[in-house]
Design a protein around this motif. Structure first.
Motif, mmCIF file in Angstrom:
data_model
loop_
_atom_site.group_PDB
_atom_site.id
_atom_site.type_symbol
_atom_site.label_atom_id
_atom_site.label_comp_id
_atom_site.label_asym_id
_atom_site.label_seq_id
_atom_site.Cartn_x
_atom_site.Cartn_y
_atom_site.Cartn_z
ATOM 1 N N UNK A 5 -63.358 -30.999 49.773
ATOM 2 C CA UNK A 5 -61.594 -31.135 48.955
ATOM 3 C C UNK A 5 -61.116 -30.872 49.441
ATOM 4 N N UNK A 6 -59.603 -31.629 49.030
ATOM 5 C CA UNK A 6 -58.343 -32.034 49.676
ATOM 6 C C UNK A 6 -57.187 -31.242 49.352
ATOM 7 N N UNK A 7 -56.581 -30.924 49.447
ATOM 8 C CA UNK A 7 -55.078 -30.049 48.554
ATOM 9 C C UNK A 7 -55.965 -30.415 46.847
ATOM 10 N N UNK A 8 -56.918 -29.324 46.575
ATOM 11 C CA UNK A 8 -57.486 -28.802 45.601
ATOM 12 C C UNK A 8 -58.122 -30.356 44.585
ATOM 13 N N UNK A 9 -58.059 -31.499 45.655
ATOM 14 C CA UNK A 9 -58.672 -32.589 44.719
ATOM 15 C C UNK A 9 -59.961 -32.381 45.793
ATOM 16 N N UNK A 10 -60.944 -32.677 45.070
ATOM 17 C CA UNK A 10 -63.105 -33.000 45.748
ATOM 18 C C UNK A 10 -62.347 -34.776 46.209
ATOM 19 N N UNK A 11 -62.399 -34.573 47.546
ATOM 20 C CA UNK A 11 -62.768 -35.745 48.323
ATOM 21 C C UNK A 11 -63.245 -37.823 48.018
ATOM 22 N N UNK A 12 -64.199 -37.286 46.895
ATOM 23 C CA UNK A 12 -64.930 -38.572 45.859
ATOM 24 C C UNK A 12 -63.986 -38.670 45.057
ATOM 25 N N UNK A 13 -63.016 -38.007 44.228
ATOM 26 C CA UNK A 13 -62.062 -37.757 43.282
ATOM 27 C C UNK A 13 -60.829 -38.942 44.073
ATOM 28 N N UNK A 14 -60.136 -38.598 45.434
ATOM 29 C CA UNK A 14 -59.340 -39.218 46.363
ATOM 30 C C UNK A 14 -59.721 -40.570 46.292
ATOM 31 N N UNK A 15 -60.883 -41.351 47.476
ATOM 32 C CA UNK A 15 -61.199 -42.435 47.146
ATOM 33 C C UNK A 15 -61.254 -42.941 46.508
ATOM 34 N N UNK A 16 -61.820 -41.918 44.941
ATOM 35 C CA UNK A 16 -61.412 -43.313 43.736
ATOM 36 C C UNK A 16 -60.323 -43.507 43.693
ATOM 37 N N UNK A 17 -59.045 -42.003 43.343
ATOM 38 C CA UNK A 17 -57.674 -42.645 43.613
ATOM 39 C C UNK A 17 -57.304 -44.137 44.054
ATOM 40 N N UNK A 18 -57.809 -44.353 45.698
ATOM 41 C CA UNK A 18 -57.217 -45.236 46.595
ATOM 42 C C UNK A 18 -57.730 -46.529 45.918
ATOM 43 N N UNK A 19 -59.426 -45.994 45.725
ATOM 44 C CA UNK A 19 -59.985 -47.852 44.670
ATOM 45 C C UNK A 19 -58.981 -48.262 43.622
ATOM 46 N N UNK A 20 -58.293 -47.087 42.893
ATOM 47 C CA UNK A 20 -57.983 -47.586 41.843
ATOM 48 C C UNK A 20 -56.473 -48.128 42.326
ATOM 49 N N UNK A 21 -55.849 -47.445 43.107
ATOM 50 C CA UNK A 21 -54.537 -48.112 43.645
ATOM 51 C C UNK A 21 -54.996 -49.689 43.802
ATOM 52 N N UNK A 22 -56.055 -49.796 44.860
ATOM 53 C CA UNK A 22 -56.600 -51.488 45.388
ATOM 54 C C UNK A 22 -55.957 -52.186 44.488
#
Lengths: 453, 82
Positions: free
Chosen positions: A227-244
């Motif tokens: 987790x980074x900043x309280x957010x699971x790393x997988x969720x952050x990866x999915x967010x970057x994919x969504x931004x893309x």
């Protein structure tokens, strides 16, 4: 007879909404249309509780005096001061700020605007990195991903979403809200977050880490923590994919990012993230600070145009010096270097710390403020000016740095002069006291209407 | 025929953000100014507008009861009552 004034600009927040309708009867504002609650209140209360004439403190009490006497007293204070501070400028016109810069130079003082306690870190980061900027019109026509980071426009800029960013139908976004995705990054469940498609509830004061993690993923590094900043790393990866998966994204950021631990470093990495999204992912990305006062962007731009630096400019050596953290208003007050102060278009009474206010109580203070505010108790000379955008015209810069001409809606009362005229009169007297000869010769300013040529 | 629903506003909760005015498909179709995010210019053709800082229903008969405005109000200041 009720007169409807159309396309009135709202001089409250950085949105500068230009579609207001103000109802006026016998020079009194009786109602508004299309303006939010904050904007309506500014118009509604603008004519209430106004002082009829300038006031000077005599024997501990503010006593009404003539304009001439107040100008003389203000000029005397500033001309005799060794290091005066000129603070505010966010709720007045850029024309007044221009004269303010001349006054600062004439007095060898320091000039600072309210950005020093809000978006100054953004300006420093832009100086470091440059910034991919856009106008709000482009956001309306192109943006399909809108990210609000550390800001809550539903409270601070109520019409921002409906007027410029989320709801309007744009040229390439014909379906308005349905063509766009809203992402909110905020530790709190704000009213803006309630409208978001994706709310990233980041841990408080850990935004810097989250931006870096976004960058790590974009640059193909592994995220080693779960987790980074309280957010699971997988969720952050999915967010970057969504931004893309979006074509054109905009990041609106506020105090949550600029006044956090890290300050300008947060914006530094956010700008780098924007560059990397543009470079590697293909999502066209820009960012924009959510400026608070209606002309705080204009204050920065004008001070920058006049002196070369956007805020915290010191003229004590006769030439402009820019040392944020040393020549900014708060630091000068903390060190007790200021021996006179002029406040215009701001309310330090509510935004400055007790330590700064305790020094302000010891020095002569000139206050150009239309209403009774907290700082009045400390003021020695008080001018009641005509309000820009309601009682007089002026130019202001919207949060996307677009200059817009503000309109006059009602006539001001007799002794309420525009800020630019008040400052020009003080400047004229300061130059006479300092023996600089004719004021107009010195500064190239036309006498009479205070217009800068 | 009398409508089975009624659009109600709660002025004390409203901040006048205009989300409901702009998102409303009827308003946007009838008034191009609203479609582009501005306040309405033709008051007889829109369902609601923001007046004195709060939302006000102008032409209830135009409302088809889609509820889009209700979904986009985080303050619960506008609602449909059956």
């Amino acid at each position: 007879m009720i007169e409807e004034k159309n396309n009135v600009l709202c001089p409250f927040c950085g949105c500068l909404c230009d579609d207001g309708v103000v109802m006026v009867e016998d020079n009194k504002i009786i109602g508004t249309r299309n303006l939010c609650r904050i904007g309506h209140k500014k118009f509604e209360t603008s004519q209430h509780g106004r002082a009829e004439s300038p006031r000077i403190r005599k024997n501990g009490k503010l006593v009404p005096v003539t304009l001439e006497e107040a100008f003389d007293k203000a000029a005397e204070i500033l001309a005799n001061a060794e290091r005066p501070l000129f603070y505010g400028w966010s709720a007045t016109s850029v024309e007044a700020t221009q004269v303010g810069c001349m006054l600062t130079e004439a007095c060898r003082g320091s000039i600072d605007c309210t950005a020093a306690i809000c978006h100054a870190p953004s300006l420093e980061a832009v100086q470091d990195q440059g910034a991919p900027l856009s106008t709000l019109g482009e956001v309306m026509n192109r943006a399909d991903l809108i990210i609000y980071w550390g800001c809550n426009p539903m409270h601070a800029h109520p019409r921002h979403m409906s007027r410029y960013s989320v709801y309007p139908r744009g040229f390439f976004r014909r379906r308005g809200r349905k063509s766009r995705t809203i992402m909110v990054i905020d530790p709190r469940q704000t009213n803006t977050a309630k409208l978001a498609d994706l709310h990233i509830q980041v841990s408080p004061a850990s935004d810097h880490m989250l931006v870096h993690t976004f960058r790590e993923i974009i640059n193909s590094y592994d995220v080693t923590h779960e987790t980074v900043s309280g957010i699971p790393a997988d969720a952050i990866r999915e967010t970057v994919e969504a931004i893309g998966q979006h074509q054109w994204a905009i990041l609106f950021f506020g105090m949550g990012l600029t006044q956090q631990m890290g300050k300008d470093m947060n914006i530094d990495v956010a700008i780098t993230l924007m560059h990397e999204l543009n470079k590697y992912i293909g999502t066209k990305t820009t960012l924009m600070p959510m400026r608070g006062h209606f002309n705080v962007a204009g204050a920065n731009i004008t001070i920058c145009a006049e002196t070369g630096h956007p805020f915290a400019v010191d003229f004590s050596r006769g030439y402009p010096r820019y040392l944020p953290g040393e020549t900014s208003a708060m630091d000068l007050l903390y060190r007790g270097e200021i021996d006179a102060m002029l406040n215009i278009g701001a309310n330090p009474g509510t935004s400055f710390s007790n330590r700064a206010l305790s020094h302000m109580a010891k020095i002569p203070l000139i206050n150009i403020e239309p209403h009774n505010q907290q700082l009045l108790q400390l003021s020695d000379v008080v001018f009641s000016p005509a309000m820009v955008g309601i009682e007089c015209e002026g130019t202001a810069y919207r949060m996307d740095n677009v200059p817009i001409k503000l309109r006059k809606v009602v006539e001001p009362s007799e002794n309420c002069l525009p800020d630019v005229v008040i400052l020009s009169e003080i400047l004229k007297r300061v130059n006479e006291l300092k023996g600089k000869g004719s004021w107009s010769e010195c500064w190239g300013v036309q006498e009479g209407n205070g217009e800068v040529v | 025929m009398e409508k089975l629903y009624n659009l109600v506003t709660r002025e004390e909760r409203c901040v006048g953000c205009s989300n409901c005015v702009v998102v409303c498909p009827v308003n946007a179709y009838n008034d191009p100014a609203v479609a582009s995010g501005k306040g309405p210019e033709q008051l007889d053709k829109v369902i609601m507008c923001v007046e004195n800082g709060v939302v006000k229903i102008l032409n209830m008969e135009l409302c088809n009861g889609c509820g889009t405005c209700v979904m986009e109000c985080p303050f619960d200041a506008i609602g449909l009552e059956v």
